[in-house]
Design a protein around this motif. Structure first.
Motif, mmCIF file in Angstrom:
data_model
loop_
_atom_site.group_PDB
_atom_site.id
_atom_site.type_symbol
_atom_site.label_atom_id
_atom_site.label_comp_id
_atom_site.label_asym_id
_atom_site.label_seq_id
_atom_site.Cartn_x
_atom_site.Cartn_y
_atom_site.Cartn_z
ATOM 1 N N GLU A 463 -24.216 9.552 -19.256
ATOM 2 C CA GLU A 463 -23.727 8.177 -19.128
ATOM 3 C C GLU A 463 -22.228 8.181 -19.390
ATOM 4 O O GLU A 463 -21.644 9.210 -19.703
ATOM 5 C CB GLU A 463 -24.471 7.223 -20.064
ATOM 6 C CG GLU A 463 -24.816 7.759 -21.432
ATOM 7 C CD GLU A 463 -23.683 7.680 -22.416
ATOM 8 O OE1 GLU A 463 -22.956 6.669 -22.417
ATOM 9 O OE2 GLU A 463 -23.500 8.627 -23.191
ATOM 10 N N ARG A 464 -21.603 7.028 -19.198
ATOM 11 C CA ARG A 464 -20.132 6.973 -19.153
ATOM 12 C C ARG A 464 -19.464 7.452 -20.440
ATOM 13 O O ARG A 464 -18.387 8.055 -20.388
ATOM 14 C CB ARG A 464 -19.675 5.558 -18.793
ATOM 15 C CG ARG A 464 -19.954 4.507 -19.865
ATOM 16 C CD ARG A 464 -19.744 3.096 -19.360
ATOM 17 N NE ARG A 464 -20.828 2.689 -18.474
ATOM 18 C CZ ARG A 464 -20.926 1.467 -17.964
ATOM 19 N NH1 ARG A 464 -20.005 0.546 -18.238
ATOM 20 N NH2 ARG A 464 -21.956 1.159 -17.182
ATOM 21 N N ASP A 469 -16.341 13.933 -22.077
ATOM 22 C CA ASP A 469 -16.217 15.304 -22.573
ATOM 23 C C ASP A 469 -17.329 16.227 -22.080
ATOM 24 O O ASP A 469 -17.294 17.431 -22.353
ATOM 25 C CB ASP A 469 -16.247 15.319 -24.110
ATOM 26 C CG ASP A 469 -15.050 14.608 -24.720
ATOM 27 O OD1 ASP A 469 -13.923 14.901 -24.301
ATOM 28 O OD2 ASP A 469 -15.255 13.758 -25.605
ATOM 29 N N SER A 470 -18.316 15.694 -21.378
ATOM 30 C CA SER A 470 -19.505 16.481 -21.041
ATOM 31 C C SER A 470 -19.168 17.700 -20.187
ATOM 32 O O SER A 470 -18.358 17.628 -19.263
ATOM 33 C CB SER A 470 -20.511 15.601 -20.295
ATOM 34 O OG SER A 470 -21.611 16.365 -19.833
#
Length: 686
Positions: A463-464, A469-470
């Motif tokens: 999700e946003r 950082d994902s």
């Protein structure tokens, strides 16, 4: 005529192989680039060399020195990475694909060097405490230790990550003092060979710490013992064949498999086409389809989507896939390269035919697939292909057949079934490495993740907020477990220092606290201590011994102490200041702040003048065991618990080590009131 090199194996401290055997082709042009060697490998020589030469050399080091050499090796390889990139392009990888393999692999060395330096002792005994009292009088205790197995680690790797695949297994096994024999898949073994040559030329590792097998493993597995370990990455069928090797089974040789699986990404019902999460989901699916040309064990094979969102998703995915330029990675604008080999190209085509039966082709080779670049007609290119299955409950192929390339299938679930139906479809994969759940609703995440976790080794909630950082769906991280249940092999890799533990032998240890302390190299409460006129804080790192101890003078806690501490800290909690309210509690009276007790104890044992102790940088295992009331008298025992020589120096070249101190604070009845460990940096003499 262009010379075709013959690859060599590194066995017994020397490179062998001069006679050409199987040809290895460029994935871009199809031309022969290398040959495997025809010479048979003497695996008895390889095993004996590892046992007699490498094991003693690795055991002469400790966890900390091995971690330091891993860091040195990572720095050496990073300085020479461009030579690896030049070779990697022949595997069909783009620069971005190669970055994951090359710098991702080297980064894994850095990560394990850092984790080993922070978390492992300056010895070859890892204490898994705390020790447990096994008798009423304190003379008998038990704990667990982990020690090097003294054997050899055999790492059999897949073709898709010829560098990362070896290094992510090598790093933790090397830290565990296990010499490694690496066997890469032949198709891309030329890149692994280049890496191992570079490592051998560095001279950083002890002789025999890493050997390389090009070609068949022959009778290698038949020569292993119970103190050895085998890891495998590849197909589930090959994993089964290796796992059931009679010698491995007879000797209970640990076997870890990481097999290809049908990973999934789920678009939750709460996500609409206009939401940022919808676009994040589209990007993630396309990235996993095209990165490494879909040749990742973690790639998204099943895209599970609400039936009322499938048309919008198909349109967005078609739009993005149509912009992906496929071809020679050296050609301008190319975003996706080739499959690793022509054999792989044929295999993916066969499996795609099985998946396409009864399903719709949303995007594929018919949508303008033309690889760009010179001399690419013979390359192993494959069109990104997106399928649609509208009846996932009754179509077994989408849950059983994996095309190990740029192929994904959208599978719909109903509004009535909701997220529960989506999780049930995900479970049809019979165990996978990773799943992604795209949702903005914490309630949906809380409901779905436990079900997904039962069948997947890793779950990413997309999700946003996390997307900032994902690292994405497909990126295994050194700090987190890699592996999955069922079809995915049931094994575990990575996961921080726990990966090192996979290559160590755990044993229960019983004896007196003094004996446990001697074996573990770590003070165990109840063990003998050494007291001397010299305050422990006045001793340099080399002078300190485990068990060096100080029993402080006493201090009586007064009401003024509590009032003053409240004023300084701003903590006016009623238990410290309200006599009437405190009387109605389980303590029956006002008590001192726990952190006052902590501070008062420091005042009792600290040696205030400048000296070898440089800084206190943390507390571990803090417990306030019993209350301290006004009028109680406390004192502390400070004991050197553990020393870790991280081989660091300051800007003046003076060495430093880490010392953990056991602190026990007791009252006038010799009852324990507070317990914790202090971590300090301590200067060396030189």
């Amino acid at each position: 005529m262009t010379h075709v090199a013959t690859l060599q194996s590194l066995i017994g401290g020397r490179w062998i192989g001069s006679q050409a055997s199987a040809p290895l082709h460029s994935a871009i042009t199809g031309k022969v680039m290398f040959h495997t060697h025809a010479e048979r490998i003497d695996f008895d020589e390889a095993i004996v060399y590892a046992r007699k030469t490498a094991v003693p050399a690795l055991m002469a080091m400790d966890f900390q020195t091995r971690a330091a050499s891993l860091k040195a090796l990572a720095m050496y390889l990073m300085e020479r990475k461009e030579a690896l990139y030049a070779i990697s392009q022949h595997t069909g990888a783009t620069r971005a694909d190669s970055w994951v393999d090359i710098e991702g692999g080297i980064g894994t060395l850095f990560a394990f060097a850092s984790m080993g330096s922070r978390e492992l002792p300056s010895s070859n005994v890892l204490h898994e405490g705390p020790a447990i009292a096994l008798g009423k009088r304190g003379g008998f205790a038990g704990t667990h230790i982990m020690v090097p197995r003294g054997g050899v680690a055999v790492h059999i790797n897949a073709f898709n990550f010829p560098i990362w695949g070896l290094l992510e297994k090598f790093a933790p096994s090397y830290l565990a003092a296990m010499p490694c024999i690496g066997k890469p898949a032949s198709a891309t073994s030329y890149l692994t060979e280049a890496l191992v040559r570079m490592i051998e030329q560095s001279g950083i590792l002890p002789p025999g710490a890493l050997q390389l097998v090009i070609g068949s493993t022959g009778d290698l597995l038949d020569r292993l013992r119970g103190d050895d370990v085998v890891t495998f990455t590849g197909s589930a069928d090959t994993a089964l064949k290796l796992r059931t090797n009679p010698n491995l089974m007879r000797n209970s040789v640990p076997f870890t498999a990481e097999a290809d699986s049908l990973n999934c990404a789920i678009l939750a019902p709460d996500i609409a086409p206009d939401d940022p999460e919808f676009e994040l989901f589209v990007k993630e699916v396309v990235r996993e389809m095209t990165g490494k040309s879909g040749q990742k064990c973690t790639a998204i094979r099943r895209v599970i989507v609400p039936e009322n969102r499938v048309d919008a998703l198909a349109e967005r995915l078609r739009e993005r896939l149509s912009k992906v330029v496929v071809g020679d990675p050296q050609a301008e604008g190319v975003r996706m390269g080739a499959l690793a080999s022509l054999d792989q190209q044929r295999d993916v085509a066969e499996r795609l035919a099985l998946l396409a039966a009864g399903n719709e082709v949303v995007f594929g080779a018919a949508d303008g697939f033309h690889p760009v670049g010179d001399d690419v007609a013979g390359g192993a290119f494959f069109a990104p292909t997106l399928l649609l299955c509208r009846d996932g409950a009754n179509n077994a192929a989408v849950h059983d057949v994996e095309a190990f390339g740029p192929v994904s299938t959208m599978i719909t679930y109903s509004a009535a079934g909701g997220i529960d139906e989506a999780v049930q479809l995900a479970a049809r994969g019979k165990g996978s490495l990773v799943s992604t759940l795209c949702t903005r609703d914490p309630r949906i995440a809380a409901r779905a993740v436990p079900g997904l976790a039962a069948f997947h080794g890793r779950v990413l909630v997309l999700e946003r907020e996390a997307a900032v950082d994902s690292t994405g769906h497909g990126a295994p991280l050194p700090q987190l477990k890699h592996g999955g249940p069922g079809r995915a092999g049931g094994g575990e890799e990575l996961g921080g220092v726990r990966a090192v533990r996979h290559f160590l032998q755990r044993a229960a240890l019983q004896g007196s606290p003094t004996m446990l302390a001697a074996v573990t190299g770590e003070y165990v409460r109840g063990a003998a201590v050494q007291e001397s006129p010299i305050h422990p804080f006045r001793k340099h790192f080399e002078e300190l011994q485990m068990g060096d101890s100080l029993l402080t003078h006493r201090r009586t806690v007064t009401e003024a102490d509590i009032v003053n501490f409240g004023g300084v800290s701003g903590d006016y909690f009623y238990m410290h200041f309200d006599e009437i309210a405190a009387r109605d509690t389980q303590f029956g009276k006002r008590i001192a702040h726990g952190y006052f007790v902590l501070s008062a104890a420091a005042g009792l044992f600290v040696s205030p003048a400048p000296g070898p102790v440089l800084a206190n940088y943390g507390l571990d295992n803090l417990r306030f065991v019993a209350p301290v009331a006004i009028g109680d008298t406390i004192r502390a025992r400070l004991t050197c618990k553990r020393k870790v020589d991280r081989q660091r120096v300051d800007d003046k070249g003076i060495g430093q080590g880490v010392v953990a101190w056991d602190v026990q604070v007791t009252n006038q009845h010799e009852e324990l009131v507070a317990s914790y460990d202090i971590l300090t940096l301590v200067m060396k003499q030189h």
